[in-house]
Motif scaffolding. Structure first.
Motif, PDB file in Angstrom:
ATOM      1  N   TYR A  41      36.772  -5.699 -42.679  1.00 46.15           N
ATOM      2  CA  TYR A  41      38.007  -5.239 -43.313  1.00 46.15           C
ATOM      3  C   TYR A  41      38.036  -5.677 -44.768  1.00 46.15           C
ATOM      4  N   THR A  64      44.787  -2.002 -43.179  1.00 43.09           N
ATOM      5  CA  THR A  64      43.535  -2.132 -42.433  1.00 43.09           C
ATOM      6  C   THR A  64      43.465  -1.198 -41.225  1.00 43.09           C
ATOM      7  N   GLN A  67      42.921   2.166 -43.056  1.00 43.21           N
ATOM      8  CA  GLN A  67      41.756   1.941 -43.906  1.00 43.21           C
ATOM      9  C   GLN A  67      41.949   2.555 -45.290  1.00 43.21           C
ATOM     10  N   LYS A 124      33.539   0.501 -41.481  1.00 38.55           N
ATOM     11  CA  LYS A 124      34.860   1.076 -41.711  1.00 38.55           C
ATOM     12  C   LYS A 124      34.923   1.563 -43.151  1.00 38.55           C
ATOM     13  N   TYR A 126      36.970   2.740 -46.284  1.00 36.37           N
ATOM     14  CA  TYR A 126      38.279   2.616 -46.928  1.00 36.37           C
ATOM     15  C   TYR A 126      38.377   3.617 -48.073  1.00 36.37           C
TER      16      TYR A 126
END
Length: 135
Positions: A41, A64, A67, A124, A126
């Protein structure tokens, strides 16, 4: 006798070097240690201007779950010459890597950065949204 000592020393040195090349601590293609950490994250975000001083007005909003990163920069900020700064958990990496100034001037197409966990299994992406403070 000298030859025997040289051969023994050579064998001992070879064994020492070989044992030092253990794969106990694997590294990725960039030489960064791969761990068993799964955290993935963005914990903090900042944008630095050409003078390497933060140009963010207020605090960025980092979601988070969705994202996303939302940040407002001061009016008059040169969006073509910004240096993004991400804070990540230990052993995480960011792609693309930040190697210098970044152009954030196209606000209709926000930039995306992927955080990869320490074990390199969790990723992940973002999306970074930048807006300019009203005059």
């Amino acid at each position: 006798m000298k030859r025997y000592i040289k051969i023994t020393c050579a064998l001992a040195l070879t064994a020492l070097v070989w044992s030092g090349c253990s794969t106990k601590f694997p590294v990725d293609g960039n030489g960064i240690l791969i761990t068993d950490r799964t955290e993935c994250y963005v914990s903090n975000f900042d944008l630095l201007g050409s003078t390497f001083i933060s140009v963010i007005s207020g605090s960025p909003v980092i979601d988070t779950v969705a994202q996303t990163v939302n940040a407002t920069v001061y009016y008059g900020t040169d969006l073509k010459n910004l240096y993004p700064q991400f804070s990540l958990p230990t052993a995480c990496i960011l792609t693309p890597a930040i190697t210098g100034k970044t152009d954030f001037s196209d606000t209709t197409h926000p930039r995306q950065y992927t955080v990869v966990s320490g074990n390199r299994k969790v990723k992940k992406t973002y999306t970074v949204y930048i807006s300019v403070q009203k005059p």
